[in-house]
Write an enzyme that holds these catalytic residues in place. Structure first.
Site, short mmCIF file in Angstrom:
data_model
loop_
_atom_site.label_atom_id
_atom_site.label_comp_id
_atom_site.label_asym_id
_atom_site.label_seq_id
_atom_site.Cartn_x
_atom_site.Cartn_y
_atom_site.Cartn_z
N ASP A 71 0.86 -1.17 0.00
CA ASP A 71 0.00 0.00 0.00
C ASP A 71 0.90 1.23 0.00
O ASP A 71 1.91 1.26 0.70
CB ASP A 71 -0.92 0.00 1.23
CG ASP A 71 -2.18 0.80 0.96
OD1 ASP A 71 -2.85 0.57 -0.06
OD2 ASP A 71 -2.50 1.70 1.77
N PHE A 154 1.59 6.56 -13.68
CA PHE A 154 0.20 6.69 -13.25
C PHE A 154 0.17 7.54 -11.98
O PHE A 154 1.21 7.96 -11.46
CB PHE A 154 -0.41 5.31 -12.98
CG PHE A 154 0.16 4.61 -11.76
CD1 PHE A 154 1.41 4.01 -11.82
CD2 PHE A 154 -0.52 4.60 -10.55
CE1 PHE A 154 1.95 3.39 -10.69
CE2 PHE A 154 0.00 3.97 -9.43
CZ PHE A 154 1.25 3.37 -9.50
N LYS A 177 12.12 4.56 -13.55
CA LYS A 177 11.30 4.79 -12.34
C LYS A 177 11.37 3.57 -11.42
O LYS A 177 11.59 3.70 -10.22
CB LYS A 177 9.84 5.08 -12.71
CG LYS A 177 8.98 5.25 -11.47
CD LYS A 177 7.50 5.30 -11.74
CE LYS A 177 6.73 5.11 -10.44
NZ LYS A 177 5.31 4.88 -10.61
P1 IMP Z 1 -1.79 1.71 -3.98
O1 IMP Z 1 -1.73 1.51 -2.52
O2 IMP Z 1 -0.59 1.15 -4.67
O3 IMP Z 1 -3.07 1.27 -4.59
O4 IMP Z 1 -1.68 3.28 -4.22
C1 IMP Z 1 -2.64 4.20 -3.73
C2 IMP Z 1 -2.61 5.46 -4.56
O5 IMP Z 1 -1.32 6.09 -4.43
C3 IMP Z 1 -2.78 5.23 -6.06
O6 IMP Z 1 -4.13 5.26 -6.42
C4 IMP Z 1 -2.03 6.40 -6.65
O7 IMP Z 1 -2.83 7.56 -6.65
C5 IMP Z 1 -0.91 6.62 -5.66
N1 IMP Z 1 0.32 5.90 -6.07
C6 IMP Z 1 0.76 4.69 -5.64
N2 IMP Z 1 1.93 4.36 -6.21
C7 IMP Z 1 2.22 5.39 -7.04
C8 IMP Z 1 3.31 5.65 -7.93
O8 IMP Z 1 4.25 4.85 -8.10
N3 IMP Z 1 3.26 6.81 -8.59
C9 IMP Z 1 2.26 7.71 -8.47
N4 IMP Z 1 1.22 7.53 -7.67
C10 IMP Z 1 1.20 6.37 -6.95
#
Ligand code: IMP
Length: 200
Positions: A71, A154, A177
């Protein structure tokens, strides 16, 4: 051979983590590979809680494997570490990445470069076959730009400049990245932990 199940339906994460974790001794499996269907609601108040919620939802179905869930949150200094755990839904329940970036840039309008510091934090939760749980962390410090730059990646990629970089994450090729990202750092730490625990 250790099998690691990634508790996510995100294809990009799966490819990224396969690149980091797969080796002669480690094989990364998807949820489809273990026949797990369904989405898990992220109801935690911290990144670690959410990572654990995702990993626990899969654990009973992942017999013979280690479960791995991550997360991530963007912590902006000027906003007292917001959006943090609420990064996905910053601009509202059904918002797009674009909505989130627009909201963030609006909130930082007029804020000087030195006060635009931010940190991307990833927590990885690991659950072993015996039910033992561990969490690992990866951080990348940086700054929020004045406007969106780049069209790769993203989420907040177009507005985040990692420390010492003239490019945003979205101006980097995925390989670049992924070589320095918050998720990469957390995954590498998790792999070290898994190796230590399982003596491989
Ligand atoms: P998750 O926990 O990986 O689902 O990330 C939660 C939110 O954080 C995502 O919906 C993105 O908005 C943001 N996020 C997570 N990882 C990245 C990244 O590598 N780059 C940019 N935004 C990120």
């Amino acid at each position: 051979m250790i099998k690691i199940v990634l508790a996510s339906n995100n294809r990009n994460k799966l490819d990224e983590l396969r690149g980091i974790l797969n080796s002669k001794k480690v094989r990364v499996l998807s949820l489809a590979d273990i026949g797990f269907k369904g989405d898990t609601e992220e109801t935690g108040e911290t990144l670690a809680e959410n990572a654990l919620i995702k990993a626990r939802a899969v654990w009973a179905k992942a017999k013979g494997s280690v479960v791995f869930a991550d997360d991530t949150g963007l912590e902006v200094d000027y906003l007292a570490k917001a959006p943090g755990v609420y990064s996905a839904r910053f601009a509202g329940p059904q918002c797009s990445f674009e909505d989130n970036n627009r909201k963030l840039l609006k909130l930082l309008k007029g804020v000087k470069s030195k006060d635009r510091g931010a940190n991307f934090r990833t927590i990885v939760a690991v659950i072993y076959e015996d039910g033992t749980e561990e969490t690992f962390e990866g951080n990348v410090k940086g700054k929020i730009g004045l406007s969106e730059k780049g069209d790769m990646g993203f989420g907040y990629d177009p507005v985040f400049y990692p420390e010492n970089s003239k490019k945003t994450y979205a101006q980097m090729l995925p390989k670049e990245k992924n070589s320095l990202s918050h998720r990469k750092k957390a995954a590498v730490n998790a792999l070290k932990g898994i190796r230590k625990k399982l003596h491989i």
